[in-house]
Design a protein around this motif. Structure first.
Motif, PDB file in Angstrom:
ATOM      1  N   GLU A 127       0.863  -1.186   0.000  1.00  0.00           N
ATOM      2  CA  GLU A 127       0.000   0.000   0.000  1.00  0.00           C
ATOM      3  C   GLU A 127       0.897   1.233   0.000  1.00  0.00           C
ATOM      4  N   SER A 128       0.908   1.941  -1.126  1.00  0.00           N
ATOM      5  CA  SER A 128       1.669   3.196  -1.230  1.00  0.00           C
ATOM      6  C   SER A 128       3.122   3.001  -0.792  1.00  0.00           C
ATOM      7  N   SER A 174       7.369   1.616  -2.080  1.00  0.00           N
ATOM      8  CA  SER A 174       8.286   1.575  -3.220  1.00  0.00           C
ATOM      9  C   SER A 174       9.425   0.611  -2.960  1.00  0.00           C
ATOM     10  N   PHE A 198      -0.275  -4.277  -5.645  1.00  0.00           N
ATOM     11  CA  PHE A 198       0.104  -2.895  -5.349  1.00  0.00           C
ATOM     12  C   PHE A 198      -1.153  -2.042  -5.331  1.00  0.00           C
ATOM     13  N   ALA A 253      -2.629   1.808  -4.832  1.00  0.00           N
ATOM     14  CA  ALA A 253      -2.306   3.232  -4.813  1.00  0.00           C
ATOM     15  C   ALA A 253      -3.589   4.029  -4.714  1.00  0.00           C
ATOM     16  N   PHE A 268       2.844   7.826  -5.882  1.00  0.00           N
ATOM     17  CA  PHE A 268       2.891   6.372  -5.722  1.00  0.00           C
ATOM     18  C   PHE A 268       2.057   5.645  -6.770  1.00  0.00           C
ATOM     19  N   SER A 269       1.119   6.349  -7.386  1.00  0.00           N
ATOM     20  CA  SER A 269       0.433   5.760  -8.535  1.00  0.00           C
ATOM     21  C   SER A 269       1.428   5.522  -9.668  1.00  0.00           C
ATOM     22  N   GLY A 290       3.771   2.613  -8.790  1.00  0.00           N
ATOM     23  CA  GLY A 290       3.093   1.346  -9.030  1.00  0.00           C
ATOM     24  C   GLY A 290       3.117   0.953 -10.499  1.00  0.00           C
ATOM     25  N   MET A 349       6.560  -0.266 -11.362  1.00  0.00           N
ATOM     26  CA  MET A 349       6.778  -1.608 -10.827  1.00  0.00           C
ATOM     27  C   MET A 349       6.058  -2.654 -11.674  1.00  0.00           C
ATOM     28  N   ALA A 350       4.894  -2.305 -12.174  1.00  0.00           N
ATOM     29  CA  ALA A 350       4.119  -3.239 -12.998  1.00  0.00           C
ATOM     30  C   ALA A 350       4.884  -3.631 -14.259  1.00  0.00           C
ATOM     31  N   TYR A 403      -2.010  -4.437 -10.086  1.00  0.00           N
ATOM     32  CA  TYR A 403      -1.962  -2.999  -9.764  1.00  0.00           C
ATOM     33  C   TYR A 403      -3.381  -2.468  -9.693  1.00  0.00           C
TER      34      TYR A 403
END
Length: 274
Positions: A120-121, A123, A218, A220, A227-228, A231, A234-235, A243
């Protein structure tokens, strides 16, 4: 409840009586918080064990220990040993913000018996060394502020950060509860967390993220643009990655939209059983 791991106490709490036949989710709070932050957002009749832990320097866990105990490699080793002490064979990890960084580092370093990671939010850290150095300097200034001006001054500053602007829309009693939780922290514990476990001090886990097969969720907040974007990045790196953006939520989804947060968590967990 508490367990002593190599001389440091870790406080933990089960949100309902533990059932060995149910899956377990280990929940890790964010900076300035405690495990109590999940009490309302994870109130569910679902057959899931939710085990919450106060991270070192926070809540009822150890504070006045050697600074090396705050370093991420030491912390995640302590958490791994704690779970062995509790005799929980396998489990999911759920972490918010700083707790999400810890959860990711923990699972990527000790992947055995980790069934999945819910972030959650959070990194995987900062990719570029100059950015880590700059963030480390920023974290050091915050730690000095804590030591020089005390907890109330720091909390007044912290809660006004743009990252938490959407929390102004929370009910007054919830805002008061969050503020009180922050005020109860020990300045030394928060300062050590910033210096030795902050984003600037943490190693980057981006390259390790590419290699893991552990399922990751994930979450956001729609209002949390930073953080969106993390995410989405990261995806593009991780293999088994879900996500989801939660509407009308900022950085702290589980406080701002507790029902949507719980629904997202339970839905993803149900998918992992299939």
């Amino acid at each position: 409840m508490k367990k002593t791991i190599k001389g440091a106490e870790y406080a933990y709490h089960s949100l309902k009586p533990y059932q060995a036949s149910w899956p377990t989710v280990v929940c890790l709070h964010g900076f300035t918080g405690t495990s109590a932050t999940f009490n309302q957002s994870l109130k569910t009749t679902a057959k899931i064990n939710f085990l919450t832990i106060d991270l070192i320097g926070h809540g009822n866990s150890a504070v006045y220990v050697h600074p090396y105990r705050y370093q991420m490699p030491t912390l995640i080793r302590d958490l791994e040993d704690l779970m062995k002490e509790l005799a929980i064979p396998d489990y999911f990890l759920l972490g918010y913000s700083m707790g999400g960084r810890v959860a990711l580092a923990w699972a990527l370093t000790f992947p055995e018996n980790k069934l999945g990671i819910m972030l959650e939010s959070a990194s995987p850290g900062l990719k570029i060394l100059p950015k880590r150095i700059a963030r480390k300097k920023s974290d050091r200034k915050l730690a000095l502020r804590l030591e020089q001006y005390g907890i109330e001054n720091f909390v007044d500053f912290w809660q006004e950060l743009p990252l938490f602007a959407s929390q102004k829309n929370l009910a007054p009693e919830i805002q008061a509860r969050v503020r009180q939780e922050r005020l109860q922290q020990a300045p030394f514990g928060l300062a050590m967390s910033l210096l030795f476990m902050g984003t600037g001090s943490q190693a980057s886990y981006w390259t390790v993220l590419k290699k893991t097969d552990i399922p990751i969720l994930f979450l956001a907040g729609q209002l949390d643009l930073k953080f969106s974007q993390i995410g989405l990045q990261m995806a593009q790196q991780a293999k088994n990655f879900a996500y989801q953006v939660i509407p009308a939520a900022g950085h702290c989804i589980h406080l701002e939209q507790p029902e949507k947060f719980q629904q997202a968590v339970l839905s993803w967990l149900a998918d992992q059983k299939e």
